[in-house]
Enzyme design. Sequence first.
Site, PDB file in Angstrom:
ATOM      1  N   HIS A  52     -10.760-102.809-111.939  1.00 44.86           N
ATOM      2  CA  HIS A  52     -10.414-104.172-111.795  1.00 44.86           C
ATOM      3  C   HIS A  52      -9.911-105.174-112.743  1.00 44.86           C
ATOM      4  O   HIS A  52      -9.364-105.864-112.816  1.00 44.86           O
ATOM      5  CB  HIS A  52     -11.778-104.645-111.397  1.00 44.86           C
ATOM      6  CG  HIS A  52     -11.745-105.518-110.035  1.00 44.86           C
ATOM      7  ND1 HIS A  52     -10.843-105.107-109.092  1.00 44.86           N
ATOM      8  CD2 HIS A  52     -12.713-106.345-109.365  1.00 44.86           C
ATOM      9  CE1 HIS A  52     -11.205-106.115-107.910  1.00 44.86           C
ATOM     10  NE2 HIS A  52     -12.627-106.602-108.166  1.00 44.86           N
ATOM     11  N   TYR A  66     -15.205-114.913-112.807  1.00 43.89           N
ATOM     12  CA  TYR A  66     -15.372-113.665-112.239  1.00 43.89           C
ATOM     13  C   TYR A  66     -14.100-113.430-111.373  1.00 43.89           C
ATOM     14  O   TYR A  66     -13.448-114.431-110.785  1.00 43.89           O
ATOM     15  CB  TYR A  66     -16.366-113.114-111.636  1.00 43.89           C
ATOM     16  CG  TYR A  66     -17.639-112.880-112.719  1.00 43.89           C
ATOM     17  CD1 TYR A  66     -17.630-111.954-113.373  1.00 43.89           C
ATOM     18  CD2 TYR A  66     -18.557-113.752-113.220  1.00 43.89           C
ATOM     19  CE1 TYR A  66     -18.467-111.409-114.320  1.00 43.89           C
ATOM     20  CE2 TYR A  66     -19.514-113.594-114.270  1.00 43.89           C
ATOM     21  CZ  TYR A  66     -19.528-112.238-114.698  1.00 43.89           C
ATOM     22  OH  TYR A  66     -20.340-112.171-115.790  1.00 43.89           O
ATOM     23  N   ASN A  72     -13.793-112.717-108.099  1.00 45.96           N
ATOM     24  CA  ASN A  72     -13.579-113.411-106.808  1.00 45.96           C
ATOM     25  C   ASN A  72     -13.531-114.807-106.840  1.00 45.96           C
ATOM     26  O   ASN A  72     -13.120-115.626-105.857  1.00 45.96           O
ATOM     27  CB  ASN A  72     -15.009-113.053-106.133  1.00 45.96           C
ATOM     28  CG  ASN A  72     -15.155-111.811-105.974  1.00 45.96           C
ATOM     29  OD1 ASN A  72     -14.366-110.896-106.126  1.00 45.96           O
ATOM     30  ND2 ASN A  72     -16.367-111.235-105.612  1.00 45.96           N
ATOM     31  N   ASN A  86     -10.469-109.787-103.227  1.00 43.35           N
ATOM     32  CA  ASN A  86     -11.218-111.013-103.496  1.00 43.35           C
ATOM     33  C   ASN A  86     -10.333-111.968-104.407  1.00 43.35           C
ATOM     34  O   ASN A  86     -10.304-113.123-104.328  1.00 43.35           O
ATOM     35  CB  ASN A  86     -12.570-110.887-103.435  1.00 43.35           C
ATOM     36  CG  ASN A  86     -13.193-110.544-102.217  1.00 43.35           C
ATOM     37  OD1 ASN A  86     -12.750-110.893-101.012  1.00 43.35           O
ATOM     38  ND2 ASN A  86     -14.236-109.780-102.242  1.00 43.35           N
TER      39      ASN A  86
END
Length: 192
Positions: free
Chosen positions: A22, A68, A70, A116
């Site tokens: 990620h 973060y 999202n 996301n």
Amino acid sequence: MAEPLLVVGLGNPGPNYAKTRHNVGFVVADLLAGRIGSGFKAHRKSGADIATGRLAGRAVVLAKPRTYMNESGRNVGPLAKFYSVAPADVIVIHDELDIDFGRIRLKFGGGVAGHNGLKSVAAALGTKDFQRVRVGVGRPPGRKDAATYVLEPFTSVERPEVPTICEQAADATELLIAQGLEPAQNLVHAWA
């Protein structure tokens, strides 16, 4: 003088996430900051870390959200507003499950494919019409959950290839800035 481009590397903050799939966006953003000879510093009004300079002859603001993944839009939206950057002049560098490991793809707009971080950026910008540098991390093996997979480190087989892949993603970002989407796609999508 033209407004700068906003180039955002997506990732999660902190050392626990540093080597995960990620976080390839953060790695590429760090490489680009090195190329412009600038270090990241906190941008108080947006909450992101930014580096400024020139890439491929254009003024750029490189950004790494400190939220973060999202919630990336919470930093990207205020940055775009502060620097008067239109959504079409935002480039987001991110991991992509739907692309084979190691492949780089360029795209403008379209869906967010369950990502996301992209969903948050699109909500903050009010549109999905922004540029993307998609770094393929491939699908999880077997029945492994995708959300778990992207938060795991690269495998021992993948790990040696990651620096080269991230350099290619940085090269692709520079081509996108220098030549525009279609010519850059023609070059980047032909890479093995």
